[in-house]
Motif scaffolding. Structure first.
Motif, short mmCIF file in Angstrom:
data_model
loop_
_atom_site.label_atom_id
_atom_site.label_comp_id
_atom_site.label_asym_id
_atom_site.label_seq_id
_atom_site.Cartn_x
_atom_site.Cartn_y
_atom_site.Cartn_z
N UNK A 237 0.80 -1.29 -0.04
CA UNK A 237 -0.01 -0.08 -0.11
C UNK A 237 0.85 1.33 0.07
N UNK A 238 2.15 1.40 0.38
CA UNK A 238 3.06 2.47 0.46
C UNK A 238 4.15 2.27 -0.41
N UNK A 239 4.46 1.21 -1.11
CA UNK A 239 5.33 1.04 -1.84
C UNK A 239 5.16 0.36 -3.33
N UNK A 240 3.74 0.48 -3.46
CA UNK A 240 3.22 0.06 -5.00
C UNK A 240 2.09 1.18 -5.11
N UNK A 241 1.97 1.17 -6.42
CA UNK A 241 0.99 2.03 -6.80
C UNK A 241 -0.06 1.20 -7.69
N UNK B 57 1.15 12.48 -5.25
CA UNK B 57 0.83 13.22 -4.12
C UNK B 57 0.02 12.40 -3.03
N UNK B 58 -0.07 13.06 -2.12
CA UNK B 58 -0.81 12.36 -0.93
C UNK B 58 -2.30 11.85 -1.45
N UNK B 59 -2.93 12.70 -2.32
CA UNK B 59 -4.14 12.25 -2.88
C UNK B 59 -4.11 10.87 -3.79
N UNK B 60 -3.06 11.13 -4.57
CA UNK B 60 -2.97 9.76 -5.57
C UNK B 60 -2.49 8.69 -4.61
N UNK C 169 -8.48 -9.34 6.30
CA UNK C 169 -9.21 -8.66 7.04
C UNK C 169 -8.46 -7.68 7.95
N UNK C 170 -6.97 -7.92 7.78
CA UNK C 170 -6.03 -7.13 8.59
C UNK C 170 -4.74 -7.11 7.72
N UNK C 171 -3.96 -6.07 7.90
CA UNK C 171 -2.59 -5.77 7.32
C UNK C 171 -1.71 -5.63 8.42
N UNK C 172 -0.30 -5.86 8.33
CA UNK C 172 0.60 -5.44 9.24
C UNK C 172 1.17 -4.22 8.93
N UNK C 173 1.49 -3.55 9.96
CA UNK C 173 2.11 -2.10 9.96
C UNK C 173 3.80 -2.22 9.77
N UNK C 174 4.19 -1.28 10.24
CA UNK C 174 3.64 0.08 10.51
C UNK C 174 3.48 0.75 9.11
N UNK C 175 2.19 1.50 8.84
CA UNK C 175 2.00 2.34 7.69
C UNK C 175 2.27 3.71 8.25
N UNK C 176 2.90 4.43 7.30
CA UNK C 176 3.23 5.83 7.51
C UNK C 176 2.63 7.09 6.85
N UNK C 177 2.09 6.73 5.76
CA UNK C 177 1.38 7.90 4.86
C UNK C 177 0.03 8.18 5.33
N UNK C 178 -0.33 9.32 5.66
CA UNK C 178 -1.68 9.40 6.25
C UNK C 178 -2.55 9.13 5.25
N UNK C 179 -2.50 9.47 4.11
CA UNK C 179 -3.47 9.14 2.97
C UNK C 179 -3.80 7.64 3.05
N UNK C 180 -2.69 6.66 3.16
CA UNK C 180 -2.75 5.55 3.10
C UNK C 180 -3.36 4.88 4.52
#
Length: 179
Positions: A69-73, A97-100, A118-129
Motif C-alpha cells: 500500500x505504500x511502496x506500490x501504486x 501526491x498524497x491524494x494519489x 481482514x487485516x494488514x501488518x504495519x507500520x503504515x506511515x502515509x496519512x492518506x494510506x
C-alpha cells in the motif's frame, strides 16, 4: 438485524475441528452465535440468510501492508498504466501526491478484500494510506492473527471456495463478494 452466514464448512480458527454446514449468526458488528446452520435457523427463523459455497473462516492477515500500500501504486483503470501494481522505477516515474497515494491505497484495499484479507501488518506511515485502510474496515496489526470466530467477537471473517475468496465481512459489513 440478524444475518446468518453459512457455508459447506466452518473453521472457527481456534484449532478445533471443522464444522460441516456451519454458520455464523451476526448481530450488528458482532458474532452472536457460531454453530450448525440447522440449529441457528431454527433458533432465529426471521434472520436473513446468506449461503456461500466453500469454507467460512477468520479471514487473512496480510503481512505485507507497507509494501502493498505504500511502496506500490495500484493504477486506476482509466489510466494507461496496466492493471497490475507498479513498483521500482515505474513507481518512481509517477508524480505521487498524497491524494494519489490515497486513491491507490483504496484500490489496493479492494484487491486485499477480494483475497479475504481482514487485516494488514504495519507500520503504515502515509496519512492518506492509513486513512484509506481505516475507512475500509481493515485493521492494522503488528503480527497478530485475526480472532477466532466465537460469540462476542467482531463479525470479521472470509469465505473461500476451491479457487478464490467468495466473500469478506468486517465487523458485520459485507465488503467483498464475488460477482
Amino acid at each position: 438485524m440478524l444475518t446468518i452466514h453459512t457455508a459447506d464448512q466452518l473453521l472457527r480458527g481456534d484449532g478445533g475441528p471443522p464444522l460441516p454446514a456451519g454458520a455464523v449468526l451476526v448481530e450488528g458488528r458482532a458474532i452472536a452465535a457460531v454453530g450448525a446452520y440447522e440449529e441457528l435457523t431454527a433458533a432465529h427463523p426471521t434472520a436473513r440468510v446468506r449461503r456461500w459455497p466453500g469454507v467460512i473462516g477468520p479471514g487473512l492477515l496480510n503481512p505485507d501492508g507497507p509494501e502493498l500500500l505504500e511502496r506500490s501504486y495500484h493504477p486506476d483503470p482509466r489510466e494507461d498504466l496496466g492493471s497490475e501494481p507498479l513498483t521500482g522505477e515505474a513507481l518512481s516515474a509517477l508524480d505521487m501526491t498524497e491524494a494519489r497515494w490515497g486513491a491507490s491505497a483504496r484500490r489496493g484495499v479492494q484487491r486485499l478484500l477480494a483475497q479475504g484479507t481482514v487485516a494488514v501488518t504495519g507500520p503504515l506511515r502515509r496519512p492518506a494510506v492509513i486513512d484509506a485502510v481505516r475507512r475500509s474496515g481493515l485493521t492494522i496489526e503488528h503480527g497478530v492473527t485475526p480472532s477466532p470466530l466465537r460469540p462476542g467477537a467482531d463479525a470479521t471473517f472470509a469465505v473461500f471456495d476451491a479457487t478464490e475468496c467468495v466473500a469478506t465481512v468486517i465487523r458485520g459489513r459485507l465488503l467483498h463478494r464475488r460477482r
